[in-house]
Design an enzyme around this catalytic site. Sequence first.
Site, PDB file in Angstrom:
ATOM      1  N   CYS A   1       0.845  -1.187   0.000  1.00 53.43           N
ATOM      2  CA  CYS A   1       0.000   0.000   0.000  1.00 53.43           C
ATOM      3  C   CYS A   1       0.885   1.242   0.000  1.00 53.43           C
ATOM      4  O   CYS A   1       2.067   1.163   0.323  1.00 53.43           O
ATOM      5  CB  CYS A   1      -0.875   0.016   1.240  1.00 53.43           C
ATOM      6  SG  CYS A   1      -1.771  -1.523   1.486  1.00 53.43           S
TER       7      CYS A   1
ATOM      8  N   ARG B   1       1.612   1.591  -5.977  1.00 52.30           N
ATOM      9  CA  ARG B   1       1.802   0.604  -4.915  1.00 52.30           C
ATOM     10  C   ARG B   1       0.533  -0.173  -4.600  1.00 52.30           C
ATOM     11  O   ARG B   1       0.579  -1.191  -3.906  1.00 52.30           O
ATOM     12  CB  ARG B   1       2.283   1.297  -3.641  1.00 52.30           C
ATOM     13  CG  ARG B   1       3.606   1.997  -3.780  1.00 52.30           C
ATOM     14  CD  ARG B   1       3.994   2.648  -2.484  1.00 52.30           C
ATOM     15  NE  ARG B   1       4.337   1.648  -1.486  1.00 52.30           N
ATOM     16  CZ  ARG B   1       5.564   1.202  -1.287  1.00 52.30           C
ATOM     17  NH1 ARG B   1       6.559   1.673  -1.998  1.00 52.30           N
ATOM     18  NH2 ARG B   1       5.798   0.297  -0.370  1.00 52.30           N
TER      19      ARG B   1
ATOM     20  N   TRP C   1      -3.661  -1.898  -1.351  1.00 50.84           N
ATOM     21  CA  TRP C   1      -3.637  -3.179  -2.059  1.00 50.84           C
ATOM     22  C   TRP C   1      -4.138  -4.187  -1.043  1.00 50.84           C
ATOM     23  O   TRP C   1      -3.472  -4.471  -0.047  1.00 50.84           O
ATOM     24  CB  TRP C   1      -2.222  -3.507  -2.520  1.00 50.84           C
ATOM     25  CG  TRP C   1      -2.145  -4.721  -3.397  1.00 50.84           C
ATOM     26  CD1 TRP C   1      -2.317  -4.755  -4.752  1.00 50.84           C
ATOM     27  CD2 TRP C   1      -1.863  -6.065  -2.998  1.00 50.84           C
ATOM     28  NE1 TRP C   1      -2.159  -6.043  -5.212  1.00 50.84           N
ATOM     29  CE2 TRP C   1      -1.886  -6.862  -4.162  1.00 50.84           C
ATOM     30  CE3 TRP C   1      -1.604  -6.678  -1.781  1.00 50.84           C
ATOM     31  CZ2 TRP C   1      -1.651  -8.243  -4.140  1.00 50.84           C
ATOM     32  CZ3 TRP C   1      -1.374  -8.050  -1.746  1.00 50.84           C
ATOM     33  CH2 TRP C   1      -1.402  -8.806  -2.917  1.00 50.84           C
TER      34      TRP C   1
ATOM     35  N   ASN D   1       0.561  -0.188   6.169  1.00 54.62           N
ATOM     36  CA  ASN D   1       1.015  -1.014   5.058  1.00 54.62           C
ATOM     37  C   ASN D   1       1.671  -2.235   5.684  1.00 54.62           C
ATOM     38  O   ASN D   1       2.510  -2.095   6.558  1.00 54.62           O
ATOM     39  CB  ASN D   1       2.032  -0.214   4.227  1.00 54.62           C
ATOM     40  CG  ASN D   1       2.676  -1.037   3.129  1.00 54.62           C
ATOM     41  OD1 ASN D   1       2.155  -2.077   2.739  1.00 54.62           O
ATOM     42  ND2 ASN D   1       3.800  -0.574   2.641  1.00 54.62           N
ATOM     43  N   GLY D   2       1.274  -3.431   5.243  1.00 58.22           N
ATOM     44  CA  GLY D   2       1.859  -4.648   5.819  1.00 58.22           C
ATOM     45  C   GLY D   2       0.773  -5.588   6.306  1.00 58.22           C
ATOM     46  O   GLY D   2      -0.408  -5.412   5.970  1.00 58.22           O
TER      47      GLY D   2
ATOM     48  N   GLU E   1      10.703 -13.294 -19.827  1.00 59.95           N
ATOM     49  CA  GLU E   1      10.376 -11.905 -19.517  1.00 59.95           C
ATOM     50  C   GLU E   1       9.291 -11.387 -20.479  1.00 59.95           C
ATOM     51  O   GLU E   1       8.358 -10.692 -20.068  1.00 59.95           O
ATOM     52  CB  GLU E   1      11.653 -11.052 -19.569  1.00 59.95           C
ATOM     53  CG  GLU E   1      11.479  -9.567 -19.314  1.00 59.95           C
ATOM     54  CD  GLU E   1      10.842  -9.216 -17.984  1.00 59.95           C
ATOM     55  OE1 GLU E   1      10.662 -10.079 -17.120  1.00 59.95           O
ATOM     56  OE2 GLU E   1      10.477  -8.044 -17.825  1.00 59.95           O
TER      57      GLU E   1
ATOM     58  N   LYS F   1       5.615 -10.045 -19.242  1.00 59.66           N
ATOM     59  CA  LYS F   1       5.118  -8.698 -19.570  1.00 59.66           C
ATOM     60  C   LYS F   1       3.726  -8.797 -20.174  1.00 59.66           C
ATOM     61  O   LYS F   1       2.826  -8.050 -19.818  1.00 59.66           O
ATOM     62  CB  LYS F   1       6.031  -7.979 -20.570  1.00 59.66           C
ATOM     63  CG  LYS F   1       7.338  -7.431 -20.083  1.00 59.66           C
ATOM     64  CD  LYS F   1       7.265  -6.329 -19.069  1.00 59.66           C
ATOM     65  CE  LYS F   1       7.136  -6.839 -17.669  1.00 59.66           C
ATOM     66  NZ  LYS F   1       8.303  -7.117 -16.921  1.00 59.66           N
TER      67      LYS F   1
ATOM     68  N   GLU G   1       0.990  -9.943 -17.526  1.00 59.67           N
ATOM     69  CA  GLU G   1       0.640  -9.051 -16.418  1.00 59.67           C
ATOM     70  C   GLU G   1      -0.110  -7.795 -16.853  1.00 59.67           C
ATOM     71  O   GLU G   1      -0.922  -7.284 -16.104  1.00 59.67           O
ATOM     72  CB  GLU G   1       1.841  -8.719 -15.533  1.00 59.67           C
ATOM     73  CG  GLU G   1       2.890  -7.841 -16.125  1.00 59.67           C
ATOM     74  CD  GLU G   1       4.036  -7.572 -15.145  1.00 59.67           C
ATOM     75  OE1 GLU G   1       3.815  -7.540 -13.929  1.00 59.67           O
ATOM     76  OE2 GLU G   1       5.168  -7.371 -15.626  1.00 59.67           O
TER      77      GLU G   1
ATOM     78  N   HIS H   1       8.986 -31.344 -25.692  1.00 58.57           N
ATOM     79  CA  HIS H   1       8.695 -32.223 -24.560  1.00 58.57           C
ATOM     80  C   HIS H   1       7.321 -31.929 -23.954  1.00 58.57           C
ATOM     81  O   HIS H   1       7.058 -32.332 -22.821  1.00 58.57           O
ATOM     82  CB  HIS H   1       9.788 -32.079 -23.496  1.00 58.57           C
ATOM     83  CG  HIS H   1      11.142 -32.478 -24.001  1.00 58.57           C
ATOM     84  ND1 HIS H   1      11.485 -33.788 -24.254  1.00 58.57           N
ATOM     85  CD2 HIS H   1      12.223 -31.743 -24.357  1.00 58.57           C
ATOM     86  CE1 HIS H   1      12.728 -33.839 -24.714  1.00 58.57           C
ATOM     87  NE2 HIS H   1      13.188 -32.606 -24.794  1.00 58.57           N
TER      88      HIS H   1
ATOM     89  N   LYS I   1       3.246  -2.526  -7.353  1.00 61.55           N
ATOM     90  CA  LYS I   1       4.640  -2.395  -7.776  1.00 61.55           C
ATOM     91  C   LYS I   1       5.610  -3.088  -6.833  1.00 61.55           C
ATOM     92  O   LYS I   1       6.468  -3.830  -7.264  1.00 61.55           O
ATOM     93  CB  LYS I   1       4.976  -0.907  -7.891  1.00 61.55           C
ATOM     94  CG  LYS I   1       6.366  -0.626  -8.417  1.00 61.55           C
ATOM     95  CD  LYS I   1       6.466  -0.936  -9.888  1.00 61.55           C
ATOM     96  CE  LYS I   1       7.849  -0.716 -10.438  1.00 61.55           C
ATOM     97  NZ  LYS I   1       8.033  -1.430 -11.706  1.00 61.55           N
TER      98      LYS I   1
END
Length: 612
Positions: free
Chosen positions: A2, A27, A73, A99-100, A485, A489, A492, A508, A607
């Site tokens: 957050c 955030r 968040w 936050n946490g 990567e 991208k 997300e 395989h 983030k």
Amino acid sequence: MCGIVGYVGSKQAYPILINGLYRLEYRGYDSAGIAIIDGDLKMYKTKGKVADLENFVSGKDIKGTIGIAHTRWATHGEPNDVNAHPHYSESKQLALIHNGIIENYASLKEELIQRNYTFKSETDTEVLVYLIEDIMEKEGVPLEEAVRIALNQVIGAYAIVVISKNDPDMLIAARKGSPMVVGIGDDDFYIASDATPIAEYTKEVIYLDDEEIVCVRKGEKIILKTIKNKVKTPYIQKLEMNLTALEKGGFEHFMLKEIYEQPTSILDSFRGRLDAKKGLVKLGGISDYEQKMAKAKRIIIIACGTSWHAGLVGEYLFEDLARIPVEVEYASEFRYRNPVLNEDDIIIAISQSGETADTLAAIQLAKSKGATIIGICNVVGSSIPRTTHAGTYTHAGPEIGVASTKAFTAQVTVLTLMALRMAQMKGTIEKSKFHHLLYELESIPSKVEEALKVDEQIKELARIFTFARNFLYLGRGYNFPVALEGALKLKEISYIHAEGYPAAEMKHGPIALIDREMPVVVIATNKGTYDKVVSNIQEVKARNGRIIAIVTKGDTAVKELADYVIEVPETDELFVPLVATIPLQLLSYHIAVMRECNVDQPRNLAKSVTVE
Ligand code: M6R
């Protein structure tokens, strides 16, 4: 995850708080809220983004020179108005943002319920503010002491700010496992989860350490102590943050701006550290440890997400150049696996934010076993660089888009410098090759500039594949992490399912997925296992897969096979990830825009992931 911001001073708090929330919105963006003291302790909060909060308060005359604000968040309790922060204490005399995660909130809540407290929200945060008020009443102590006592009862991570209607010139903040910065103005103070909301008001900051509490009052000196009541002298640092880096600068999204910044950010990550003419690679931050690194029997790289992908490139580089065995570990797995570690081990922890909870916990574990920890981080003053034995900043500048772009290429650049330095020290590289690689690395910013020129072509591709349901990304050697990567991208920010695979592993299993509907992005640059990758492309073609190939300028063989070809400039195999990643970043960006996704703030993400 957050974002928290607080202000006390002589200015009107609301504009500072709302601007701060916009800066911190990357955030978390499930809900937003503000508490301000204007005689009364007033609170405004709503589900949604900061813009929703602004709409919600529009027309209201919000006044006051002290306040706190939060963008959430969600962890405990769904994102709704009630669970949004700030939270009142039961008497509504206190307001708190957090936050946490308070891990023992359930038992604390139970005790408080038994003493007739009634909770309004489902959050762990409300428990904390009730507990603080309960301690004030029960023990007759002032707010700052009650906060300290309460935090000694809390298990978990927190960054909190509390204000009290009865003491309208004071902010109290504390942290453990979640970042917190205090900005010192002329006669005022700013508090935030990171320096971005503070940078425009002051350059003097204090980064709180774990288990520290700060008490600030307008026009007075800071009081800093630990939760064990040990008084400390604040260490004031100069904040170096360019304000233009916090704006979109004419780009539609931060992500696009950050993609385009890469020629500069890569240059910044080796500026002053690389001199090809003199054959010099110098990383001041790790100089005390480079002997130990060069002698290491192995290096373990720990990271998450995109940083983990950079770590994978690092593995190839260190093994190739310096002949040091490397293991690359997901921090979240490593920390729970009882890994075999000893004092000879070198751990490289990579993190853009420097706050990722899993990476921090993995560092603590490795430290407890005596390993040496080297950090590669972007955010100056964040938790990881303050925990490691030594480290190197990537200097990519603030990365605001949730999807990491310029941080990745900066991390790869720093890993390259480290690997080259180790190779030079160990004598595992011929002088002529070493010099050639230094010159080549110096030319990468201009090659990235050139790679960006495919933007229009990528837009066309994005148009064709806007509504694809799946994507496969294939690469071998140095291009395998690039494939991972590229896939990350895409998923997300555009919510298209995408998988990255080593090209040869396709046969395989994943080959069963290939049909006309499956776009396959193959990174087929002309070095390393090029011929083998060409064979892999043929295998996809034989099953009617549609190939989008990233090739080296002037390629002919892949061009004949692929449906779509994107050229990147020629470079040494070691540096291909730095140029080949660019079109993949652009592809995910344009597809996401065309799908009308929120590029900078993709759903469910934040983030910095400060929860485990
Ligand atoms: O701040 P960090 O580099 O430690 O973050 C690690 C991941 O959370 C991060 O890379 C994440 O995967 C990004 N959203 C990827 O774009």
